[in-house]
Motif scaffolding. Structure first.
Motif, PDB file in Angstrom:
ATOM      1  N   ARG A   1       0.849  -1.194   0.000  1.00  0.00           N
ATOM      2  CA  ARG A   1       0.000   0.000   0.000  1.00  0.00           C
ATOM      3  C   ARG A   1       0.879   1.237   0.000  1.00  0.00           C
ATOM      4  O   ARG A   1       1.671   1.438   0.918  1.00  0.00           O
ATOM      5  N   ASP A   2       0.751   2.045  -1.024  1.00  0.00           N
ATOM      6  CA  ASP A   2       1.488   3.305  -1.103  1.00  0.00           C
ATOM      7  C   ASP A   2       0.602   4.484  -0.720  1.00  0.00           C
ATOM      8  O   ASP A   2       1.056   5.612  -0.648  1.00  0.00           O
ATOM      9  N   ASP A   3      -0.688   4.206  -0.519  1.00  0.00           N
ATOM     10  CA  ASP A   3      -1.643   5.235  -0.134  1.00  0.00           C
ATOM     11  C   ASP A   3      -2.094   4.977   1.300  1.00  0.00           C
ATOM     12  O   ASP A   3      -1.662   4.030   1.940  1.00  0.00           O
ATOM     13  N   ARG A   4      -2.977   5.809   1.777  1.00  0.00           N
ATOM     14  CA  ARG A   4      -3.539   5.610   3.116  1.00  0.00           C
ATOM     15  C   ARG A   4      -4.582   4.503   3.042  1.00  0.00           C
ATOM     16  O   ARG A   4      -5.482   4.556   2.212  1.00  0.00           O
ATOM     17  N   ALA A   5      -4.451   3.501   3.908  1.00  0.00           N
ATOM     18  CA  ALA A   5      -5.336   2.333   3.874  1.00  0.00           C
ATOM     19  C   ALA A   5      -6.096   2.207   5.183  1.00  0.00           C
ATOM     20  O   ALA A   5      -5.503   2.279   6.265  1.00  0.00           O
ATOM     21  N   ALA A   6      -7.408   2.007   5.083  1.00  0.00           N
ATOM     22  CA  ALA A   6      -8.243   1.764   6.270  1.00  0.00           C
ATOM     23  C   ALA A   6      -7.911   0.380   6.816  1.00  0.00           C
ATOM     24  O   ALA A   6      -7.652  -0.561   6.053  1.00  0.00           O
ATOM     25  N   LEU A   7      -7.933   0.244   8.139  1.00  0.00           N
ATOM     26  CA  LEU A   7      -7.628  -1.024   8.793  1.00  0.00           C
ATOM     27  C   LEU A   7      -8.806  -1.475   9.642  1.00  0.00           C
ATOM     28  O   LEU A   7      -9.559  -0.649  10.151  1.00  0.00           O
ATOM     29  N   ALA A   8      -8.921  -2.791   9.805  1.00  0.00           N
ATOM     30  CA  ALA A   8      -9.981  -3.383  10.625  1.00  0.00           C
ATOM     31  C   ALA A   8      -9.359  -4.430  11.535  1.00  0.00           C
ATOM     32  O   ALA A   8      -8.275  -4.950  11.250  1.00  0.00           O
ATOM     33  N   PRO A   9     -10.038  -4.770  12.631  1.00  0.00           N
ATOM     34  CA  PRO A   9      -9.523  -5.818  13.516  1.00  0.00           C
ATOM     35  C   PRO A   9      -9.251  -7.102  12.727  1.00  0.00           C
ATOM     36  O   PRO A   9     -10.040  -7.504  11.876  1.00  0.00           O
ATOM     37  N   GLY A  10      -8.088  -7.693  12.985  1.00  0.00           N
ATOM     38  CA  GLY A  10      -7.688  -8.909  12.292  1.00  0.00           C
ATOM     39  C   GLY A  10      -6.779  -8.657  11.107  1.00  0.00           C
ATOM     40  O   GLY A  10      -6.129  -9.577  10.615  1.00  0.00           O
TER      41      GLY A  10
END
Length: 148
Positions: free
Chosen positions: A122-131
């Motif tokens: 990922r070279d951009d901003r990435a949303a993250l989630a649990p797991g």
């Protein structure tokens, strides 16, 4: 003459001089990577009152947990970052984590070896989630949420 401490004696900061500061509230927690989760605990949830944390699952420092507060948290191998990942595969200022009203996200800071989210660079901003798993150099970090 060197001072010795009884191994059964619990540390007590009341006997220390005033100029010595003792922190009683740790910012990281160690849990062996091969330790089984506690009863009722999933791999994406750990005990604690916080929104998000990163657990080092594999690689150097496996078992450490970094609790993320609101705002920005810098990760890398420089001595001025909040999440120190000491390895030559990690850039000095490698990635920035954000916790805000929309949740948790990560942004690569033009690192040499990149930041990977669930095996995708990922070279951009990435949303993250649990797991979700974030790979920064040799470090594999899992996103977890706190449970009261």
């Amino acid at each position: 003459m060197a001072a010795t401490m009884d191994p059964h004696h619990e540390a007590d900061s009341s006997n220390l001089p005033d100029h010595v500061a003792v922190e009683h509230d740790p910012t990281i927690v160690y849990r062996p990577a091969d330790a089984a989760p506690a009863a009722g605990e999933s791999s994406s949830k750990i005990a604690g009152v916080f929104r998000y944390a990163l657990v080092v699952e594999r690689g150097p420092r496996a078992g450490l947990t970094y609790v993320l507060g609101n705002g920005e948290t810098l990760a890398g191998r420089s001595d001025d970052v909040a999440i120190f990942l000491g390895d030559v595969t990690v850039s000095r200022h490698h990635a920035r984590f954000y916790v805000d009203e929309s949740g948790l996200s990560v942004e690569d800071l033009r690192s040499t070896n990149g930041t990977y989210v669930n095996l995708q660079r990922r070279d951009d901003r990435a949303a993250l989630a649990p797991g979700d798993e974030i790979m920064i150099g040799k470090f594999h970090l899992a996103v977890v949420v706190g449970s009261e």
